[in-house]
Design an enzyme around this catalytic site. Sequence first.
Site, PDB file in Angstrom:
ATOM      1  N   ARG A   1       1.682   6.085   7.525  1.00  0.00           N
ATOM      2  CA  ARG A   1       0.622   6.187   6.509  1.00  0.00           C
ATOM      3  C   ARG A   1      -0.089   7.535   6.473  1.00  0.00           C
ATOM      4  O   ARG A   1      -0.274   8.091   5.386  1.00  0.00           O
ATOM      5  CB  ARG A   1      -0.411   5.057   6.665  1.00  0.00           C
TER       6      ARG A   1
ATOM      7  N   ASP B   1      -3.553  -0.832   6.223  1.00  0.00           N
ATOM      8  CA  ASP B   1      -2.990   0.332   5.531  1.00  0.00           C
ATOM      9  C   ASP B   1      -3.982   0.978   4.568  1.00  0.00           C
ATOM     10  O   ASP B   1      -4.036   2.195   4.460  1.00  0.00           O
ATOM     11  CB  ASP B   1      -1.694  -0.058   4.809  1.00  0.00           C
TER      12      ASP B   1
HETATM   13  N1  ARG Z   1       0.490  -4.865  10.949  1.00  0.00           N
HETATM   14  C1  ARG Z   1       1.201  -3.634  10.901  1.00  0.00           C
HETATM   15  C2  ARG Z   1       0.243  -2.481  10.788  1.00  0.00           C
HETATM   16  O1  ARG Z   1      -0.865  -2.676  10.385  1.00  0.00           O
HETATM   17  C3  ARG Z   1       2.254  -3.592   9.840  1.00  0.00           C
HETATM   18  C4  ARG Z   1       1.789  -3.526   8.423  1.00  0.00           C
HETATM   19  C5  ARG Z   1       2.959  -3.682   7.529  1.00  0.00           C
HETATM   20  N2  ARG Z   1       2.666  -3.512   6.148  1.00  0.00           N
HETATM   21  C6  ARG Z   1       3.340  -4.186   5.204  1.00  0.00           C
HETATM   22  N3  ARG Z   1       3.123  -3.878   3.984  1.00  0.00           N
HETATM   23  N4  ARG Z   1       4.178  -5.139   5.493  1.00  0.00           N
HETATM   24  O2  ARG Z   1       0.586  -1.383  11.133  1.00  0.00           O
END
Ligand code: ARG
Length: 416
Positions: free
Chosen positions: A95, A124
Amino acid sequence: MAKGKVVLAYSGGLDTSVMVPWIKENYDLDIVTFTCDLGQGQDINAIREKALKSGATEAFASDVRTTFMENFVLPALMANALYEGRYPLATALGRPLIAYEMCELAKKTGATHVAHGCTGKGNDQVRFEVTFRTLAPHLKVIAPVREWKMTRPQALEYAAKHKIPVEATKKNPFSVDQNLWGRSIECGELEDPWNAPPPAAFQWTTHPEEAPNNAEWVEIGFDRGRPVSLNGKDGSLVEIAEELNKIGGRHGVGRIDVVENRLIGIKSRELYEAPSAVILIEAHKALEDLTLSKESARFKTLVAQQYADLVYNGLWFSAFHQDLMAYVASSQRYVTGKVRVKLFKGSAMIDGREAEHSLYSKSLATYDEADGFDHEAAVGFIRLHGLPQATQARHQLLASSAKVEVPNLIPTSDTK
Ligand code: ARG
């Protein structure tokens, strides 16, 4: 007045595709899409074309795999960063790089806004927006998924209405994010933590029970903490990670099933597939076992936890990170050597390790004739080491049976 522009993080999936007409309709901005290759195995040029077909004014695509591995993954590997001890942070590492590239593109195209497709419940959104605020505070942020309150069927309908090509949706019931460091899987059946991981969730790894009956060995060479070779052949980080994802995946290595604590306070069931991350971190740790002193190794596990937390929490571009990294990098100066790992039915076991500046001394450790340890010295050591405890026992533990009273931390009605 000229129309403003928004740089949209565009994956080509349903949500970000629908965002193109949606932002136009709701914000009256020209859309500039940005798609990058982090090793997720998609054709980014096809995605770029799709963006233009969906109504974007400009569409950019760039291969940032090398930057991702060199500047984001390698530091995390040197730190052995595993969030809550298990998640190698693939998504969390990707990210800040995407957000950084978007800020650069906003500068280049004169955009006034940036947009992403994250929901209001995840980590995210935080990672993106903290990075935007840090690197380009003048940019305004649009997070359509947080605003539009469309269900998936409604989004599909909206896409149809606006003639947005949506792949014959074989209805992927999971939310997936992937790059060279791993694959993150959320939603669907796995939201019930009692449910076994649905087989369909996994794409990179064979079920360990179906993995080959014969083990396979990989030998990884490290130079000051950096993986430099695989099975005796020099390679870039991108090449090594790609290859280990294949080999490890074949042997069912790197499946991770956790209930994780998100930054915003929600517990979430998550699955990951991260063969190369798991193999490389294990191998790297094994080499550190030989080359770091006890104090450095212990301290480094504390640093690893802090490091993983800061990455997870979106604070990549912080001075704290730079300071921790300085320690981590310095700690790597003797972490040179090689490690042999045995892959077998889901496990990656350290099978051998060897370092140029190993602190392991066979003559000190051996029980054979070559023994160079001074056994007499142990007698005095034990006396001094045990002195405080023996003294305490005499005056306290064996002398009186004082009881502990734990104060009640929550007042009750009768405690006036
Ligand atoms: N829980 C993990 C993180 O916050 C993975 C997030 C995955 N995002 C998704 N759109 N599936 O880093």
